[in-house]
Design an enzyme around this catalytic site. Structure first.
Site, PDB file in Angstrom:
ATOM      1  N   SER A  26       0.864  -1.181   0.000  1.00 50.13           N
ATOM      2  CA  SER A  26       0.000   0.000   0.000  1.00 50.13           C
ATOM      3  C   SER A  26       0.907   1.240   0.000  1.00 50.13           C
ATOM      4  O   SER A  26       2.117   1.127   0.229  1.00 50.13           O
ATOM      5  CB  SER A  26      -0.877  -0.007   1.256  1.00 50.13           C
ATOM      6  N   THR A  29       2.867   1.359   3.142  1.00 53.21           N
ATOM      7  CA  THR A  29       3.921   0.349   3.311  1.00 53.21           C
ATOM      8  C   THR A  29       5.099   0.627   2.382  1.00 53.21           C
ATOM      9  O   THR A  29       6.256   0.485   2.780  1.00 53.21           O
ATOM     10  CB  THR A  29       3.339  -1.061   3.057  1.00 53.21           C
ATOM     11  N   ARG A  33       9.399   1.151   2.866  1.00 51.15           N
ATOM     12  CA  ARG A  33      10.468   0.543   2.061  1.00 51.15           C
ATOM     13  C   ARG A  33      11.355   1.636   1.447  1.00 51.15           C
ATOM     14  O   ARG A  33      12.567   1.522   1.435  1.00 51.15           O
ATOM     15  CB  ARG A  33       9.864  -0.307   0.931  1.00 51.15           C
ATOM     16  N   LYS A  97      -4.422  -6.651  -4.748  1.00 53.50           N
ATOM     17  CA  LYS A  97      -4.718  -6.664  -3.304  1.00 53.50           C
ATOM     18  C   LYS A  97      -6.038  -5.931  -3.116  1.00 53.50           C
ATOM     19  O   LYS A  97      -6.175  -4.785  -3.560  1.00 53.50           O
ATOM     20  CB  LYS A  97      -3.610  -5.930  -2.562  1.00 53.50           C
ATOM     21  N   GLU A 178      -5.135 -15.410   2.658  1.00 56.89           N
ATOM     22  CA  GLU A 178      -3.889 -15.225   3.409  1.00 56.89           C
ATOM     23  C   GLU A 178      -4.143 -14.968   4.896  1.00 56.89           C
ATOM     24  O   GLU A 178      -4.364 -13.836   5.310  1.00 56.89           O
ATOM     25  CB  GLU A 178      -3.082 -14.046   2.820  1.00 56.89           C
ATOM     26  N   LYS A 220      -2.302 -18.741   1.108  1.00 52.49           N
ATOM     27  CA  LYS A 220      -1.021 -18.062   1.345  1.00 52.49           C
ATOM     28  C   LYS A 220      -0.769 -17.994   2.845  1.00 52.49           C
ATOM     29  O   LYS A 220      -1.173 -17.031   3.514  1.00 52.49           O
ATOM     30  CB  LYS A 220      -1.064 -16.656   0.718  1.00 52.49           C
ATOM     31  N   SER A 262       6.686 -14.395   2.999  1.00 50.04           N
ATOM     32  CA  SER A 262       8.008 -14.496   3.634  1.00 50.04           C
ATOM     33  C   SER A 262       8.005 -13.901   5.042  1.00 50.04           C
ATOM     34  O   SER A 262       8.817 -14.323   5.879  1.00 50.04           O
ATOM     35  CB  SER A 262       9.101 -13.884   2.758  1.00 50.04           C
ATOM     36  N   GLY A 264       9.109 -11.538   6.847  1.00 52.83           N
ATOM     37  CA  GLY A 264      10.230 -10.981   7.606  1.00 52.83           C
ATOM     38  C   GLY A 264      11.406 -11.936   7.712  1.00 52.83           C
ATOM     39  O   GLY A 264      12.408 -11.633   8.353  1.00 52.83           O
ATOM     40  N   SER A 290       5.006 -16.682  -2.575  1.00 56.39           N
ATOM     41  CA  SER A 290       4.314 -15.434  -2.917  1.00 56.39           C
ATOM     42  C   SER A 290       4.967 -14.369  -2.049  1.00 56.39           C
ATOM     43  O   SER A 290       4.365 -13.833  -1.138  1.00 56.39           O
ATOM     44  CB  SER A 290       2.812 -15.563  -2.611  1.00 56.39           C
ATOM     45  N   ARG A 293       8.896  -9.059   0.579  1.00 58.60           N
ATOM     46  CA  ARG A 293      10.239  -8.626   0.989  1.00 58.60           C
ATOM     47  C   ARG A 293      11.338  -9.579   0.511  1.00 58.60           C
ATOM     48  O   ARG A 293      12.390  -9.136   0.060  1.00 58.60           O
ATOM     49  CB  ARG A 293      10.285  -8.480   2.516  1.00 58.60           C
TER      50      ARG A 293
HETATM   51  P1  13P Z   1       6.116 -10.696   2.609  1.00 56.15           P
HETATM   52  O1  13P Z   1       6.651 -11.837   1.789  1.00 56.15           O
HETATM   53  O2  13P Z   1       7.042  -9.522   2.682  1.00 56.15           O
HETATM   54  O3  13P Z   1       5.611 -11.153   3.957  1.00 56.15           O
HETATM   55  O4  13P Z   1       4.869 -10.123   1.828  1.00 56.15           O
HETATM   56  C1  13P Z   1       3.965 -11.006   1.292  1.00 56.15           C
HETATM   57  C2  13P Z   1       2.631 -10.408   1.296  1.00 56.15           C
HETATM   58  O5  13P Z   1       2.008 -10.269   0.264  1.00 56.15           O
HETATM   59  C3  13P Z   1       2.039 -10.028   2.584  1.00 56.15           C
HETATM   60  O6  13P Z   1       0.675  -9.800   2.431  1.00 56.15           O
END
Ligand code: 13P
Length: 340
Positions: A26, A29, A33, A97, A178, A220, A262, A264, A290, A293
């Site tokens: 978003s 977010t 970064r 998203k 997710e 996810k 992932s 973190g 998927s 980061r």
């Molecule tokens: P990360 O792999 O950075 O956790 O992001 C994946 C993601 O789409 C979180 O909603």
């Protein structure tokens, strides 16, 4: 609902050796970064950065789809065509998203949230489908603390995920479901395993209650890992075994694929864990990535907001995509990282 069409998209999203790039940060977010590389969060910089990711030559060999933020779904690439057209021309499926983020949950512990975005979602999905999106993402967040998660938080989040998934399928869009159990905190891996198990149990009960076609969705989840601040960190083999154990208990074989977040983890940990799970073999679903980061961190750093670094950033992106593509087949090893 066109069951066959949804199933075909879901299968394409987890095609052998390919996974998803989560580039759907978003505006808030992506600011975090960009702050990390001292770059201003302007629309032009977001466009340049994402253009770099999507014009990485050969990333499509390892990337079946990209999750976009709404702004990017309707944005043009730097060379003219829209980002959607650019991705489609490479055989990469555009996704979107659709949640509006996690908000504090009323009458719950302050650490608990519920993800919002259901109001008006049917209309938005229609618009996104017309713009070319063929899958969507909704992230529910479950925090582990001394007092959380409550059954209440788990159930409202599971309920919302299923409502979202049902609406997506009605619109011809494959839902990525997710439920993320965060790795923040000092809890041992046992606690992550127990909570992930409870959460997946609740999610699949709601998906079933709301008639979501499992063949037309992608899960996810988080991996089962030690809390980030836990003094004892489980190794790669243990993470792989425990994650697969929970998934085998809770995820029906009708689900075509599981694409991990992932969350973190370091780039190499995320790759090593996925690879170790695929090396276990004998799995009823495809296991792939998927990552946000873990696919982007190296590229973001290499770019540093400077036009002269775009090719270096593309090389860093391609390397991580390639490593994760190999992990999705269980064909990665640490020695291959040296090339990056
Ligand atoms: P990360 O792999 O950075 O956790 O992001 C994946 C993601 O789409 C979180 O909603």
């Amino acid at each position: 609902m066109n069951f066959e069409a949804l199933n075909a998209i879901a299968k394409a999203m987890v095609a052998p050796g390919r996974g998803l790039l989560a580039a759907d940060e978003s505006t808030g977010t992506i600011k975090k970064r960009f702050d990390s590389i001292g770059t201003e969060n302007t629309e032009a910089n977001r466009q340049t950065y994402r253009d770099m990711l999507f014009t990485t030559e050969g990333f499509e060999k390892h990337t079946s789809g990209v999750i976009l933020f709404e702004e990017t779904l309707f944005q043009k690439s730097l060379t003219g065509p829209s980002f959607v057209e650019l991705l489609q021309s490479k055989g990469v499926i555009p996704g979107i998203k659709v949640d509006k983020g996690a908000q504090p949950l009323a009458n719950a512990h302050p650490d608990e949230t519920v993800t919002e975005g259901l109001d008006g979602l049917r209309g938005r999905l229609e618009k996104y489908h017309a713009a070319g999106a063929r899958f969507a993402k909704w992230r529910a967040v479950i925090n582990i603390t001394e007092d959380a998660p409550s059954d209440y938080a788990i159930h409202v989040n599971a309920h919302a995920l299923a409502r979202y998934a049902a609406l997506c399928q009605e619109a011809g869009i494959v839902p990525i479901v997710e439920p993320e159990v965060l790795m923040d905190g000092d809890h041992p891996i046992d606690v992550c395993e127990e909570i992930t198990d409870l959460v997946l149990d609740a999610v699949f009960a709601e998906l079933s209650a709301q008639d979501v076609a499992l063949e037309g969705m992608i899960l996810k989840p988080n991996m089962v890992v030690s809390g980030k601040k836990c003094p004892e960190q489980a190794g790669v083999a243990e993470v792989a075994e425990r994650t697969v154990k929970v998934l085998k208990r809770r995820v029906p074989a009708a689900v075509p694929g599981i694409a991990f977040l992932s969350g973190g983890q370091s780039d190499v940990d995320a790759t090593a864990h996925l690879d170790a799970m695929n090396k276990l073999g004998n799995l009823p679903w495809v296991l792939t990535f998927s990552y946000g980061r873990a696919l982007q961190a190296a590229a973001l750093k290499a770019w540093g907001g400077k036009p002269e670094n775009l090719d270096k950033a593309r090389a860093a992106h391609l390397h991580r995509a390639k490593m994760n593509g190999l992990a999705a087949r269980g064909q990665w090893n640490k020695g291959l990282e040296k090339g990056g």
